[in-house]
Design a protein around this motif. Structure first.
Motif, PDB file in Angstrom:
ATOM      1  N   PHE A 152       0.812  -1.216   0.000  1.00 51.09           N
ATOM      2  CA  PHE A 152       0.000   0.000   0.000  1.00 51.09           C
ATOM      3  C   PHE A 152       0.849   1.271   0.000  1.00 51.09           C
ATOM      4  N   ARG A 153       1.936   1.273   0.750  1.00 50.34           N
ATOM      5  CA  ARG A 153       2.716   2.491   0.898  1.00 50.34           C
ATOM      6  C   ARG A 153       3.240   3.029  -0.432  1.00 50.34           C
ATOM      7  N   PRO A 154       3.756   2.177  -1.343  1.00 48.46           N
ATOM      8  CA  PRO A 154       4.189   2.706  -2.645  1.00 48.46           C
ATOM      9  C   PRO A 154       3.048   3.338  -3.444  1.00 48.46           C
ATOM     10  N   LEU A 155       1.824   2.816  -3.278  1.00 58.52           N
ATOM     11  CA  LEU A 155       0.692   3.431  -3.971  1.00 58.52           C
ATOM     12  C   LEU A 155       0.405   4.813  -3.398  1.00 58.52           C
ATOM     13  N   VAL A 156       0.530   4.943  -2.077  1.00 53.34           N
ATOM     14  CA  VAL A 156       0.351   6.253  -1.447  1.00 53.34           C
ATOM     15  C   VAL A 156       1.403   7.231  -1.974  1.00 53.34           C
ATOM     16  N   GLU A 157       2.640   6.781  -2.058  1.00 52.31           N
ATOM     17  CA  GLU A 157       3.708   7.641  -2.556  1.00 52.31           C
ATOM     18  C   GLU A 157       3.487   7.999  -4.026  1.00 52.31           C
ATOM     19  N   LEU A 158       2.980   7.045  -4.803  1.00 52.40           N
ATOM     20  CA  LEU A 158       2.653   7.328  -6.196  1.00 52.40           C
ATOM     21  C   LEU A 158       1.551   8.380  -6.293  1.00 52.40           C
ATOM     22  N   SER A 159       0.624   8.360  -5.345  1.00 48.80           N
ATOM     23  CA  SER A 159      -0.502   9.307  -5.390  1.00 48.80           C
ATOM     24  C   SER A 159      -0.032  10.750  -5.285  1.00 48.80           C
ATOM     25  N   TRP A 160       1.130  10.987  -4.656  1.00 50.81           N
ATOM     26  CA  TRP A 160       1.663  12.348  -4.589  1.00 50.81           C
ATOM     27  C   TRP A 160       2.010  12.839  -5.990  1.00 50.81           C
ATOM     28  N   ARG A 161       2.610  11.976  -6.788  1.00 55.27           N
ATOM     29  CA  ARG A 161       2.913  12.344  -8.175  1.00 55.27           C
ATOM     30  C   ARG A 161       1.627  12.474  -8.989  1.00 55.27           C
ATOM     31  N   LEU A 162       0.679  11.607  -8.744  1.00 56.57           N
ATOM     32  CA  LEU A 162      -0.584  11.678  -9.481  1.00 56.57           C
ATOM     33  C   LEU A 162      -1.275  13.020  -9.228  1.00 56.57           C
ATOM     34  N   GLN A 163      -1.294  13.433  -7.971  1.00 55.25           N
ATOM     35  CA  GLN A 163      -1.938  14.703  -7.645  1.00 55.25           C
ATOM     36  C   GLN A 163      -1.218  15.860  -8.338  1.00 55.25           C
ATOM     37  N   ALA A 164       0.106  15.835  -8.309  1.00 57.68           N
ATOM     38  CA  ALA A 164       0.877  16.940  -8.877  1.00 57.68           C
ATOM     39  C   ALA A 164       0.868  16.930 -10.399  1.00 57.68           C
ATOM     40  N   GLU A 165       1.157  15.764 -10.999  1.00 58.14           N
ATOM     41  CA  GLU A 165       1.399  15.703 -12.441  1.00 58.14           C
ATOM     42  C   GLU A 165       0.156  15.408 -13.271  1.00 58.14           C
ATOM     43  N   ALA A 166      -0.806  14.674 -12.715  1.00 59.76           N
ATOM     44  CA  ALA A 166      -2.008  14.341 -13.486  1.00 59.76           C
ATOM     45  C   ALA A 166      -3.167  15.277 -13.174  1.00 59.76           C
ATOM     46  N   ILE A 167      -3.230  15.770 -11.946  1.00 62.27           N
ATOM     47  CA  ILE A 167      -4.363  16.606 -11.537  1.00 62.27           C
ATOM     48  C   ILE A 167      -3.987  18.089 -11.560  1.00 62.27           C
ATOM     49  N   ASP A 168      -3.028  18.493 -10.728  1.00 58.15           N
ATOM     50  CA  ASP A 168      -2.691  19.914 -10.606  1.00 58.15           C
ATOM     51  C   ASP A 168      -2.149  20.496 -11.906  1.00 58.15           C
ATOM     52  N   ASP A 169      -1.219  19.782 -12.540  1.00 61.59           N
ATOM     53  CA  ASP A 169      -0.575  20.319 -13.753  1.00 61.59           C
ATOM     54  C   ASP A 169      -1.539  20.445 -14.929  1.00 61.59           C
ATOM     55  N   HIS A 170      -2.676  19.758 -14.870  1.00 59.53           N
ATOM     56  CA  HIS A 170      -3.628  19.798 -15.978  1.00 59.53           C
ATOM     57  C   HIS A 170      -4.897  20.574 -15.632  1.00 59.53           C
ATOM     58  N   GLY A 171      -4.854  21.316 -14.538  1.00 56.47           N
ATOM     59  CA  GLY A 171      -5.970  22.193 -14.207  1.00 56.47           C
ATOM     60  C   GLY A 171      -7.181  21.506 -13.620  1.00 56.47           C
ATOM     61  N   PHE A 172      -7.000  20.293 -13.057  1.00 52.56           N
ATOM     62  CA  PHE A 172      -8.129  19.553 -12.517  1.00 52.56           C
ATOM     63  C   PHE A 172      -8.246  19.671 -10.986  1.00 52.56           C
ATOM     64  N   THR A 173      -7.426  20.531 -10.370  1.00 54.54           N
ATOM     65  CA  THR A 173      -7.347  20.566  -8.906  1.00 54.54           C
ATOM     66  C   THR A 173      -8.697  20.822  -8.260  1.00 54.54           C
ATOM     67  N   SER A 174      -9.458  21.755  -8.785  1.00 54.41           N
ATOM     68  CA  SER A 174     -10.754  22.109  -8.188  1.00 54.41           C
ATOM     69  C   SER A 174     -11.898  21.254  -8.710  1.00 54.41           C
ATOM     70  N   LEU A 175     -11.573  20.307  -9.598  1.00 54.41           N
ATOM     71  CA  LEU A 175     -12.616  19.519 -10.248  1.00 54.41           C
ATOM     72  C   LEU A 175     -12.635  18.059  -9.824  1.00 54.41           C
ATOM     73  N   LEU A 176     -11.488  17.544  -9.366  1.00 55.31           N
ATOM     74  CA  LEU A 176     -11.379  16.108  -9.082  1.00 55.31           C
ATOM     75  C   LEU A 176     -10.684  15.854  -7.759  1.00 55.31           C
ATOM     76  N   GLN A 177     -11.074  14.745  -7.123  1.00 52.90           N
ATOM     77  CA  GLN A 177     -10.347  14.198  -5.995  1.00 52.90           C
ATOM     78  C   GLN A 177      -9.929  12.773  -6.334  1.00 52.90           C
ATOM     79  N   LEU A 178      -8.774  12.374  -5.834  1.00 55.01           N
ATOM     80  CA  LEU A 178      -8.301  11.009  -5.986  1.00 55.01           C
ATOM     81  C   LEU A 178      -8.428  10.294  -4.649  1.00 55.01           C
ATOM     82  N   VAL A 179      -9.011   9.102  -4.684  1.00 56.22           N
ATOM     83  CA  VAL A 179      -9.165   8.286  -3.484  1.00 56.22           C
ATOM     84  C   VAL A 179      -8.527   6.930  -3.760  1.00 56.22           C
TER      85      VAL A 179
END
Length: 284
Positions: free
Chosen positions: A174-201
């Motif tokens: 589980f821990r590597p998936l949590v660490e991967l989620s930090w990159r997902l939030q930054a590179e897939a969500i924030d960098d593409h303008g989805f910060t206020s539109l999506l949450q990752l669970v």
């Protein structure tokens, strides 16, 4: 069981199926028929058999996810749907899941990723499908009745991206998936303008509310039964639209903020052995 930023337990799971299919066969066709004929024959048989078993899948035409028609892919799809029905809905962990448990609102995307960069690209693709510019324009047009309701409803409202530990062994824990989620939030969500539109669970077979706890065996036994509120048959990334979270917050559901605690207490009463067997049953 997904804990949103507001601290509210919301789980609006999704099922769908990907439309494009790569099919490979080891058959040697020189003596019998051409390679094209072999592929056509096997593909027709495979699709026919699969859609007889999964009639809802034929209604989806999303184009971002290719995959091989292996038994493991079918198992991932079926196990995730069983998890939604028997645990998320069956154990009443999320009151908002039942209305959207069937396609086209629900989408299960089977990941082909074997590394972090590929997962990031898949999340970008799925996020764009859910809340990209074209989707937002379509929904705005729907509000003004420029397009039909059928057109808007043909696209998913939420997505589960189901990873495969055999393809990507790094996320078996589980821990590597949590660490991967930090990159997902930054590179897939924030960098593409989805910060206020999506949450990752995140969900995972070995998920723990206390991410850094070591009180758990590799088969999932031990630990806190409450962890099964965030456990799934396979490592899974839930893309949840922010507007659905806000809709849940303002839905008037009684004592919504206490729902995560109630879910944890319920599963603790049942015990980790019961919870573990129920989750394992999803893959059978």
């Amino acid at each position: 069981p997904g804990l949103t930023a507001a601290g509210i337990s919301t789980r609006i799971c999704g099922t769908s199926f990907m439309s494009r299919l790569k099919l490979y066969t080891p058959l040697r066709s020189e003596a019998l028929m051409s390679r094209r004929q072999v592929l056509t024959a096997v593909q027709t048989f495979t699709l026919s058999s699969f859609f007889q078993k999964h009639p809802n899948c034929r209604h989806h035409n999303h184009q971002k996810r290719n995959f091989f028609t292996t038994d493991r892919n079918v198992t991932r799809l079926e196990a995730t749907q069983k998890w939604i029905d028997s645990i998320v809905i069956g154990q009443k962990l999320c009151p908002f899941a039942p209305p959207v448990r069937a396609p086209p609102q629900l989408r299960i995307a089977l990941s082909n990723a074997s590394n972090a960069d590929e997962v990031i690209q898949e999340v970008i693709d799925e996020a764009t499908m859910l809340v990209g510019e074209n989707r937002q324009e379509e929904e705005e047009m729907q509000k003004t009745q420029i397009i039909s309701t059928l057109s808007t409803n043909s696209t998913p409202q939420t997505t589960l991206l189901v990873l495969d530990e055999e393809l990507y062994p790094d996320i078996a824990s589980f821990r590597p998936l949590v660490e991967l989620s930090w990159r997902l939030q930054a590179e897939a969500i924030d960098d593409h303008g989805f910060t206020s539109l999506l949450q990752l669970v995140l969900f995972h077979p070995l998920a723990k509310h206390d991410t850094y706890s070591e009180n758990i065996m590799m088969d999932g036994s031990g630990g806190d039964a409450a962890d099964y509120t965030i456990r799934s048959p396979y490592p899974t990334i839930h893309l949840l639209r922010e507007k659905d979270v806000m809709k849940a917050v303002t839905s008037g559901y009684k004592d919504l903020e206490a729902l995560p605690s109630k879910n944890k207490a319920k599963l603790r009463d049942q015990g980790s052995d019961v919870c573990q067997k129920r989750l394992e049953k999803c893959k059978k």
